[in-house]
Write a protein that holds these residues in place. Structure first.
Motif, PDB file in Angstrom:
ATOM      1  N   ASP A 794       0.755  -1.281  -0.183  1.00  0.00           N
ATOM      2  CA  ASP A 794       0.050  -0.094  -0.033  1.00  0.00           C
ATOM      3  C   ASP A 794       0.636   1.069  -0.017  1.00  0.00           C
ATOM      4  O   ASP A 794       0.423   2.392  -0.589  1.00  0.00           O
ATOM      5  CB  ASP A 794      -0.996   0.145   1.284  1.00  0.00           C
ATOM      6  CG  ASP A 794      -1.802  -0.971   1.006  1.00  0.00           C
ATOM      7  OD1 ASP A 794      -2.284  -1.615   0.075  1.00  0.00           O
ATOM      8  OD2 ASP A 794      -2.542  -1.459   2.203  1.00  0.00           O
ATOM      9  N   GLU A 795       2.080   1.114   0.870  1.00  0.00           N
ATOM     10  CA  GLU A 795       2.866   2.194   0.779  1.00  0.00           C
ATOM     11  C   GLU A 795       3.317   2.774  -0.670  1.00  0.00           C
ATOM     12  O   GLU A 795       3.579   3.696  -0.833  1.00  0.00           O
ATOM     13  CB  GLU A 795       4.097   2.275   1.752  1.00  0.00           C
ATOM     14  CG  GLU A 795       3.586   2.280   3.064  1.00  0.00           C
ATOM     15  CD  GLU A 795       4.905   1.563   4.011  1.00  0.00           C
ATOM     16  OE1 GLU A 795       5.950   1.651   3.606  1.00  0.00           O
ATOM     17  OE2 GLU A 795       4.236   1.602   5.415  1.00  0.00           O
ATOM     18  N   CYS A 796       3.737   1.446  -1.241  1.00  0.00           N
ATOM     19  CA  CYS A 796       4.499   1.701  -2.616  1.00  0.00           C
ATOM     20  C   CYS A 796       3.441   2.093  -3.600  1.00  0.00           C
ATOM     21  O   CYS A 796       3.773   3.242  -4.244  1.00  0.00           O
ATOM     22  CB  CYS A 796       5.054   0.428  -2.911  1.00  0.00           C
ATOM     23  SG  CYS A 796       6.387  -0.276  -2.119  1.00  0.00           S
ATOM     24  N   VAL A 797       2.088   1.840  -3.504  1.00  0.00           N
ATOM     25  CA  VAL A 797       1.216   2.297  -4.340  1.00  0.00           C
ATOM     26  C   VAL A 797       0.928   3.742  -4.257  1.00  0.00           C
ATOM     27  O   VAL A 797       0.621   4.633  -5.297  1.00  0.00           O
ATOM     28  CB  VAL A 797      -0.116   1.530  -4.252  1.00  0.00           C
ATOM     29  CG1 VAL A 797      -1.225   2.111  -4.944  1.00  0.00           C
ATOM     30  CG2 VAL A 797       0.298   0.181  -4.793  1.00  0.00           C
ATOM     31  N   ALA A 798       0.845   4.067  -2.879  1.00  0.00           N
ATOM     32  CA  ALA A 798       0.774   5.601  -2.537  1.00  0.00           C
ATOM     33  C   ALA A 798       1.739   6.497  -3.047  1.00  0.00           C
ATOM     34  O   ALA A 798       1.254   7.405  -3.632  1.00  0.00           O
ATOM     35  CB  ALA A 798       0.426   5.548  -0.913  1.00  0.00           C
ATOM     36  N   SER A 799       2.964   6.015  -2.971  1.00  0.00           N
ATOM     37  CA  SER A 799       4.049   6.717  -3.311  1.00  0.00           C
ATOM     38  C   SER A 799       4.044   7.088  -4.961  1.00  0.00           C
ATOM     39  O   SER A 799       4.192   8.016  -5.424  1.00  0.00           O
ATOM     40  CB  SER A 799       5.404   6.026  -3.068  1.00  0.00           C
ATOM     41  OG  SER A 799       6.279   6.789  -3.649  1.00  0.00           O
ATOM     42  N   ALA A 800       3.694   5.765  -5.858  1.00  0.00           N
ATOM     43  CA  ALA A 800       3.719   5.823  -7.272  1.00  0.00           C
ATOM     44  C   ALA A 800       2.457   6.854  -7.521  1.00  0.00           C
ATOM     45  O   ALA A 800       2.536   7.702  -8.477  1.00  0.00           O
ATOM     46  CB  ALA A 800       3.423   4.449  -7.710  1.00  0.00           C
ATOM     47  N   GLN A 801       1.212   6.744  -6.830  1.00  0.00           N
ATOM     48  CA  GLN A 801       0.255   7.589  -7.126  1.00  0.00           C
ATOM     49  C   GLN A 801       0.474   9.057  -6.992  1.00  0.00           C
ATOM     50  O   GLN A 801       0.202   9.802  -7.621  1.00  0.00           O
ATOM     51  CB  GLN A 801      -0.992   7.183  -6.259  1.00  0.00           C
ATOM     52  CG  GLN A 801      -1.681   5.873  -6.811  1.00  0.00           C
ATOM     53  CD  GLN A 801      -2.876   5.254  -5.997  1.00  0.00           C
ATOM     54  OE1 GLN A 801      -2.932   5.834  -5.056  1.00  0.00           O
ATOM     55  NE2 GLN A 801      -3.686   4.511  -6.780  1.00  0.00           N
ATOM     56  N   GLY A 802       1.283   9.348  -5.994  1.00  0.00           N
ATOM     57  CA  GLY A 802       1.512  10.667  -5.537  1.00  0.00           C
ATOM     58  C   GLY A 802       2.396  11.138  -6.657  1.00  0.00           C
ATOM     59  O   GLY A 802       2.639  12.414  -7.105  1.00  0.00           O
TER      60      GLY A 802
END
Length: 940
Positions: A794-802
């Motif tokens: 989830d952290e990686c997805v949030a970073s990529a979306q940001g």
């Protein structure tokens, strides 16, 4: 195939559907007669249908009963009574449960009461059926009444009235309907002639007319004319008496149909204020009528069966007497014949009329009359006495036959009042006894010793041949043990012979040694056979012994000649074999047997060839058979199994043998072990192959080592370069980033300046290049700890979306169950999936880009897949994507996937990439859930 058998072949589901349809249709019609708002109908044929279905098809059909009952009740509640579906559904479910349980309980009770086939054939069966029905119906009435009364009570109808109506309707339904199916199934419905058909039609018409008159009439006063209903009973009894169960069941069904129809239309003697109450009285009457006629039918059936059994037994005993091989005769005290059974025709040739009134002594041989007459007179003195006699009687054709008979004095029994004589023809047995006596004479005159013994070895017979062979007379030896003839070293042989005979085996042509009376030993040929009685039980032993002493001497002379030949052959330093003119091997010398092991009789012939190696077998056979047919010399080599199981190469040479007159006598040949020579050749060939293989392996190892040294040297250079770049570039990049920040702070109107934004972006990209170089140069062994893998994803997805949100890229997550704690290095895992997600987002160049993240468990591993619909990777580049500094992008160092691959390998995992250019890329990472021991460490 009967209809019932066809239904039996249906699957449970199909059968249940059929039952549900019939049940629901009949039940919906019956519920039209129920008390309003109660679904308690006094007329309930579905109970009989359900009971019959469970009885014939088993408990598996209960879903069909439940479904039919549910459908019927829900339809009536919602359409006739105006209930809503929601409150009507649970009530219908409970009522359906009661109806299903009623059928199951009734059949269970009935099967529990009866241990023999049940089909209402006896009076006790009727009462068991009635009892099981009444008890089973309590369940449905209680469940149904309680459900309806306490959820939607009907005004004006008390609980006890609903319960009694429910119970009575179900019970009468089973008694009337189920009895038809139960009796019909047992094939009791048979019409013997057209007269019966006419009578059945007449009875049916009369029943219909009487029932119509009783239940279709209009009577002025309620209840006063109820006694007229019993006018039906005489005609129902008539139908039952004449036609049994079919008449009983159909008469009750006819009465039930007409009575219910009349009462429903306000006709008949039971008409009152409300139809349901009238029908309750009708059902009571039908229950009494049904039990009455069924009991009468069972009583009539039992009487009929008793009469048939009596006739059968009488016919059976008469058949036994008339078809027996023995003659049964009755004579009076003067020996005059009163009766003879039919077999006398085949025994003496006379019929009964020709013998009755004559003395039985008229056909008896004159020499036998005095003895038999004396026995007969003694028999007359004692009532109940039994005596036996054997005599000759003359047949009608004049021949004499031996008879054996027994007589019993039954003069004191009024039903017989005669002497009963049973006699049979034993002429053939007499002839057998004569043959046996002749055989005994032959045995006594034989030159061979013929001896019989008991199972414990006691001698019971001893002929002249045995007396001549052993020197004992019969008087001296009979009664003594056979051990006296057996030498001490042959005692175990005697025990073995007795065991074989007990197991049913015959000892034939056994060469052994026996001892004479004078103590000398003789060679004998022994045949031992079991003696059995008529039942096949072993009762003794018979042996035939022949003196073979002279033959043994001749045999010894032949063996001595053969021994000399074998000695000559055995001294030869090679393996020698010999075959006959038939091609079968008949001799092997000592050297051969030493090599191959002792050859038993089974291996003589060609069976020894199974010792040839399977790969050489076919070739050897072809060469040998070709040489045998051509009568010419042959030489071949093959592998032969030695005694220790090892295969040895042998060189086999064979030459044909001819007699002085040119007669072909077979082959003689020799074999030489050439394994050492073959081994030397094999060693030379193997050493050559090993040397070539070793040179090849060492060359590959050298190339691999050189490649690794080059790689390590490159890594060292990268590490030095990374440290220098980090030191030399981070300070100016930091100054540039600080300057941009200060400009934005001092000049508020520069907040959205694209040049400042571009400067900040380039500074971030420069730092990423430096971080990748440092990461690649400083990869460490994972620092394991328990982490929640889904949180990291989830952290990686949030970073990529940001980072890539402005491109409109959608990242879809799909996590399967079973994923939670993993033992791993969270920082390295985070770096892996950040790199992969960044690459996926960078690969998307269209506005409708999508990236999928899927995580699932596979055994003790976790598979994480990143799928994008970007521009993809060319097939020729797929093998290079993990190489350091390889990239087709205009920006970046080409170290991202290299670092990912190294980190995944350090976790003992696996990374795979599948891509098609222009369609997208799928990156699959497979990681262990639990930490594994490292086979090697990463370079510092």
């Amino acid at each position: 195939m009967t209809l019932l058998k066809k239904f039996h072949l249906l699957s449970t589901g199909r059968l249940s559907v059929v039952i549900a349809i019939f049940y629901a249709l009949i039940a919906i019609g019956s519920l039209q007669l129920a008390f309003e708002g109660t679904n308690a109908s006094p007329v309930w044929p579905p109970s009989g249908l359900a009971f019959s279905a469970v009885w014939f098809f088993g408990y598996r059909v209960w879903p069909g009963i439940w479904l039919g009952a549910f459908i019927a009740n829900i339809v009536v509640f919602t359409h006739n009574n105006g209930w809503a579906f929601i409150p009507a559904a649970p009530v219908s479910v409970l009522i359906a449960i009661g109806n299903s349980f009623e059928a199951l309980l009734g059949v269970f009770l009935l099967r529990s009461f009866t241990s023999e086939p049940f089909f209402l054939s006896k009076i006790r069966d009727i009462f068991k059926f009635v009892f099981a029905t009444l008890v089973a119906c309590l369940s449905s009435a209680t469940i149904g009444t309680s459900t309806v009364y306490f959820t939607h009570p009907a005004p004006g109808v008390p609980f006890d009235m609903i319960w009694f109506t429910w119970w009575l309707g179900d019970a009468v339904g089973i008694l009337v309907i189920a009895s038809i199916f139960l009796t019909f199934h047992r094939q009791l419905w048979r019409i013997s002639s057209w007269k019966n058909v006419l009578e059945a039609v007449l009875v049916g018409l009369v029943l219909i007319m009487v029932n119509a008159g009783v239940f279709m009439g209009r009577f002025p006063e309620y209840g006063f004319y109820s006694h007229v209903t019993y006018l039906v009973l005489p005609f129902a009894i008539w139908a039952t008496y004449r036609f049994g169960f079919p008449g009983a069941t159909l008469s009750t069904l006819t009465t039930a149909v007409i009575a219910v129809t009349g009462s429903t239309n306000h006709m008949g003697p039971f008409v009152g204020q409300r139809v349901p109450e009238d029908l309750v009285i009708v059902e009571c009457f039908l229950g009494v009528i049904t039990v009455t006629v069924l009991s009468l039918a069972a009583a009539l059936f039992e009487r009929q069966q008793a009469e048939e059994d009596l006739k059968y037994n009488e016919a059976r005993f008469r058949s036994l007497v008339e078809n027996s091989f023995e003659v049964v005769a009755m004579v009076d005290p003067q020996a005059k014949v009163l009766y003879t059974s039919p077999p006398v025709k085949s025994v003496l040739g006379y019929n009964n009329a020709e013998l009755v009134g004559h003395s039985m002594f008229e056909w008896m041989h004159p020499q036998d009359v005095p003895g038999v007459e004396k026995i007969f007179q003694g028999l007359l003195k004692t009532p109940g006495a039994i005596a036996q006699a054997t005599c000759r009687m003359q047949r009608k054709d004049g021949s004499w036959r031996w008879m054996e008979g027994s007589g019993c004095n039954l003069l004191n029994q009024p039903a017989v009042a005669a002497v009963v004589v049973n006699y049979r023809d034993i002429t053939e047995r007499k002839k057998y006894e004569e043959v046996q006596a002749h055989f005994v004479s032959i045995v006594e005159s034989s030159d061979e010793a013929i001896i019989s013994k008991t199972l414990d070895g006691t001698i019971t017979s001893w002929n002249k041949g045995a007396e001549k062979l052993y020197g004992y007379t019969a008087q001296e030896i009979v009664g003594r043990s056979v051990d006296i003839l057996v030498p001490e070293d042959k005692k175990e042989e005697l025990v073995s012979i007795f065991q074989d005979l007990e197991e049913g085996r015959t000892i034939e042509l056994l060469e052994t040694i026996r001892r004479r009376k004078d103590g000398s030993f003789i060679d004998v040929l022994l045949t031992v056979s079991p003696l059995r009685d008529n039942a096949g039980t072993l009762i003794g032993i018979s042996s035939i012994t022949r003196d073979i002493t002279e033959r043994k001497k001749a045999q010894l002379a032949i063996e001595e000649s053969e021994r000399r030949f074998r000695t000559m052959a055995d001294t030869a330093p090679v393996m020698i074999w010999m075959s006959g003119a038939d091609g079968l091997y008949s001799f092997f010398n000592k050297a051969w047997m030493t090599f191959i092991g002792n050859v038993n009789d089974a291996e003589l012939g060609n069976s020894w060839r199974k010792r040839i190696h399977p790969e050489d077998h076919s070739r050897c056979n072809q060469i040998y058979l070709k040489a045998f047919e051509a009568r010419e010399k042959f030489t071949l080599d093959y592998r032969l199994k030695r005694a220790d199981g090892a295969y040895r190469w042998v060189l086999d040479t064979g030459v044909p043998r001819f007699s002085s007159d040119g007669y072909f006598g077979g082959f003689i040949g020799s074999c030489i072990d050439i394994t050492d020579r073959k081994s030397a050749e094999e060693i030379l060939r193997r050493d050559k192959e090993s040397l070539e293989r070793l040179v090849d392996e060492r060359s590959k190892e050298l190339i691999k080592t050189q490649k690794e040294l080059k790689q390590f040297s490159r890594l060292a250079d990268i590490g030095t370069l990374a440290a220098t770049v980090a030191h030399e570039l981070r300070n100016p990049l930091g100054v540039i980033n600080l300057a941009a920040y200060n400009l934005k702070k001092e000049k508020n109107d520069l907040g959205d300046n694209k040049h400042l934004a571009n400067i900040e972006k380039k500074v971030w990209e420069g730092n990423q290049i430096i971080d990748n170089l440092l990461s690649y140069a400083r990869i460490k062994i994972p620092n394991y700890e328990n982490v929640r893998i889904l949180n990291i994803l989830d952290e990686c997805v949030a970073s990529a979306q940001g980072r890539f949100g402005e491109k409109g890229i959608i990242i879809e997550k799909k996590y399967e169950d079973g994923l939670d704690i993993m033992e791993t290095d969270p920082n390295q895992i985070r770096e892996i999936f950040l790199n992969i997600l960044n690459n996926a987002c960078q690969a998307i160049v269209t506005p409708s880009g999508k990236v999928g993240l899927k995580a699932q468990r596979e055994g003790d591993m976790v598979r994480v897949s990143v799928i994008d619909n970007g521009m993809g990777i060319a097939q020729e580049d797929l093998d290079k994507v993990f190489e350091p500094f390889f990239t087709r992008k205009s920006k970046g160092t080409g170290l991202g996937l290299t670092i990912c691959n190294e980190l995944v390998n350090l976790h003992q995992g696996k990374i795979e990439i599948n891509s098609r250019q222009g369609e997208g890329t799928t990156v699959c990472v497979l990681l262990p859930i639990q930490r594994r021991i490292h086979a090697e460490t990463a370079p510092d």
